[in-house]
Design a protein around this motif. Structure first.
Motif, PDB file in Angstrom:
ATOM      1  N   MET A  22       1.037  -1.421  -0.240  1.00  0.00           N
ATOM      2  CA  MET A  22       0.337   0.453  -0.234  1.00  0.00           C
ATOM      3  C   MET A  22       0.486   1.088   0.310  1.00  0.00           C
ATOM      4  N   GLU A  23       1.700   1.145   0.780  1.00  0.00           N
ATOM      5  CA  GLU A  23       2.401   2.258   1.168  1.00  0.00           C
ATOM      6  C   GLU A  23       3.141   2.501  -0.514  1.00  0.00           C
ATOM      7  N   GLN A  24       3.391   1.464  -1.474  1.00  0.00           N
ATOM      8  CA  GLN A  24       4.368   1.848  -2.775  1.00  0.00           C
ATOM      9  C   GLN A  24       3.181   3.120  -3.398  1.00  0.00           C
ATOM     10  N   TYR A  25       2.033   2.371  -2.956  1.00  0.00           N
ATOM     11  CA  TYR A  25       0.993   3.310  -4.016  1.00  0.00           C
ATOM     12  C   TYR A  25       0.673   4.650  -3.867  1.00  0.00           C
ATOM     13  N   VAL A  26       0.964   4.856  -2.616  1.00  0.00           N
ATOM     14  CA  VAL A  26       0.755   6.010  -1.925  1.00  0.00           C
ATOM     15  C   VAL A  26       1.764   6.772  -2.200  1.00  0.00           C
ATOM     16  N   GLN A  27       3.555   6.748  -2.543  1.00  0.00           N
ATOM     17  CA  GLN A  27       4.419   7.305  -2.540  1.00  0.00           C
ATOM     18  C   GLN A  27       4.214   7.638  -4.706  1.00  0.00           C
ATOM     19  N   TYR A  63      -5.902  -4.691   6.027  1.00  0.00           N
ATOM     20  CA  TYR A  63      -5.754  -3.729   4.098  1.00  0.00           C
ATOM     21  C   TYR A  63      -6.504  -2.068   5.905  1.00  0.00           C
ATOM     22  N   ARG A  64      -7.232  -2.103   6.219  1.00  0.00           N
ATOM     23  CA  ARG A  64      -7.834  -1.109   7.226  1.00  0.00           C
ATOM     24  C   ARG A  64      -6.467  -0.715   8.044  1.00  0.00           C
ATOM     25  N   ARG A  65      -6.103  -1.565   8.521  1.00  0.00           N
ATOM     26  CA  ARG A  65      -4.984  -1.393  10.043  1.00  0.00           C
ATOM     27  C   ARG A  65      -4.282  -0.074   9.140  1.00  0.00           C
ATOM     28  N   GLU A  66      -3.004  -0.902   7.800  1.00  0.00           N
ATOM     29  CA  GLU A  66      -2.356  -0.189   7.460  1.00  0.00           C
ATOM     30  C   GLU A  66      -2.509   1.358   6.710  1.00  0.00           C
ATOM     31  N   LEU A  70      -1.168   4.883   7.282  1.00  0.00           N
ATOM     32  CA  LEU A  70      -0.783   5.277   6.338  1.00  0.00           C
ATOM     33  C   LEU A  70      -0.750   7.299   6.501  1.00  0.00           C
ATOM     34  N   ARG A  71      -2.715   6.749   6.313  1.00  0.00           N
ATOM     35  CA  ARG A  71      -3.306   7.976   6.187  1.00  0.00           C
ATOM     36  C   ARG A  71      -2.350   9.430   7.405  1.00  0.00           C
ATOM     37  N   ARG A  72      -1.775   8.229   8.980  1.00  0.00           N
ATOM     38  CA  ARG A  72      -1.388   9.233   9.867  1.00  0.00           C
ATOM     39  C   ARG A  72      -0.176  10.092   9.277  1.00  0.00           C
ATOM     40  N   ARG A  73       0.702   9.047   8.589  1.00  0.00           N
ATOM     41  CA  ARG A  73       2.317   9.648   8.288  1.00  0.00           C
ATOM     42  C   ARG A  73       1.865  10.033   7.214  1.00  0.00           C
ATOM     43  N   TYR A  74       1.407   9.982   6.555  1.00  0.00           N
ATOM     44  CA  TYR A  74       1.607  11.450   4.487  1.00  0.00           C
ATOM     45  C   TYR A  74       0.251  12.259   5.669  1.00  0.00           C
TER      46      TYR A  74
END
Length: 262
Positions: A22-27, A63-66, A70-74
């Motif tokens: 998931m984080e790769q898609y955000v990046q 999925y929901r936890r990750e 990611l919402r908090r981090r980004y």
């Protein structure tokens, strides 16, 4: 008006037929300069098929936890939405409704990936020659008629916020063009658009079509013109299955839609 700063439809390795975390898609979305990204992970109920290409219960917990992490981090960089793409199976309506009611979803995409033929289900978007042969024997026009009829049911029976890749069924079948054109011009699409308009449901412009059928997204310009008469909201989605596909072909989105012209 179509917002090209939002990719409203991406998948990850959680669905078992995509790659990347998931984080790769955000990046990737940040690299593209996007303002919003919506994960739209697959949910199916009661599908009898040899290959599972959707999330299971434990996958959705992760999925929901990750996604929340990611919402908090980004939080200061990009808006991250957690949604679900629900495959319509009329035999499992109670189970689907129960699943959707379990959590609050930022988006609920409706689609139909599987058709029941005999005792099992066959993937309508498959490029497997054996699956395509089944649809050939069953009848391409008959398959598409049932596909659009299922979508017409889905938009009235489920609380969707967008309809995904409307005319993508049998996209790999060599005989799809003529029956698809005939059905796309027929009354069933009018029924779908009318039901969507009543519910305020958005129509997705899915840019994966530029890969699968070259110069055309899903749906075709003719279908978009028909949908415009119902003043449906529009949303752009790459249907990314790899991080590098986030926002793919957004530069090809029709300029009048981006400008908000009639």
């Amino acid at each position: 008006m179509l917002d090209s700063s939002t990719d409203g439809h991406v998948h990850t390795a959680l669905c078992r037929h995509a790659v990347g975390e998931m984080e790769q898609y955000v990046q990737a979305a940040l690299d593209r300069g996007l303002h919003r990204i919506f994960f739209l992970e697959h949910f199916e109920a009661g599908i009898i098929n040899d290959y599972q290409c959707w999330l299971g219960p434990d996958d959705f917990v992760y999925y929901r936890r990750e996604g929340e992490r990611l919402r908090r981090r980004y939080a200061d960089m990009i808006e991250i939405g957690l949604g679900v793409e629900v495959g319509y199976n009329p035999r499992e309506l109670p189970a689907i409704r129960e699943f959707l009611a379990t959590h609050r979803w930022d988006r609920v995409g409706l689609s139909c990936h599987f058709l029941a033929i005999g005792s099992r289900h066959y993937n309508l978007l498959s490029n497997d020659p054996r699956t395509l042969a089944v649809f050939s024997e069953y009848g391409v026009a008959r398959t598409l008629e049932q596909y659009f009829a299922l979508l017409a049911e889905a938009v009235t029976q489920l609380p969707g916020t967008q309809l995904c890749h409307l005319d993508a069924a049998l996209r790999h079948h060599p005989e799809v063009a003529a029956p698809l054109a005939e059905l796309s011009a027929g009354p069933v699409c009018e029924q779908i658009f009318q039901a969507m308009a009543v519910r305020g449901m958005a129509l997705e412009i899915n840019t994966s079509g530029y890969s699968h059928r070259r110069r055309l997204a899903y749906p075709t310009p003719d279908l978009l013109a028909r949908a415009a008469r119902f003043q449906l909201p529009l949303t752009a989605g790459s249907d990314a299955h790899r991080p590098e596909e986030v926002g793919r072909f957004f530069e090809r989105l029709p300029q009048p839609l981006l400008d908000g012209d009639d």
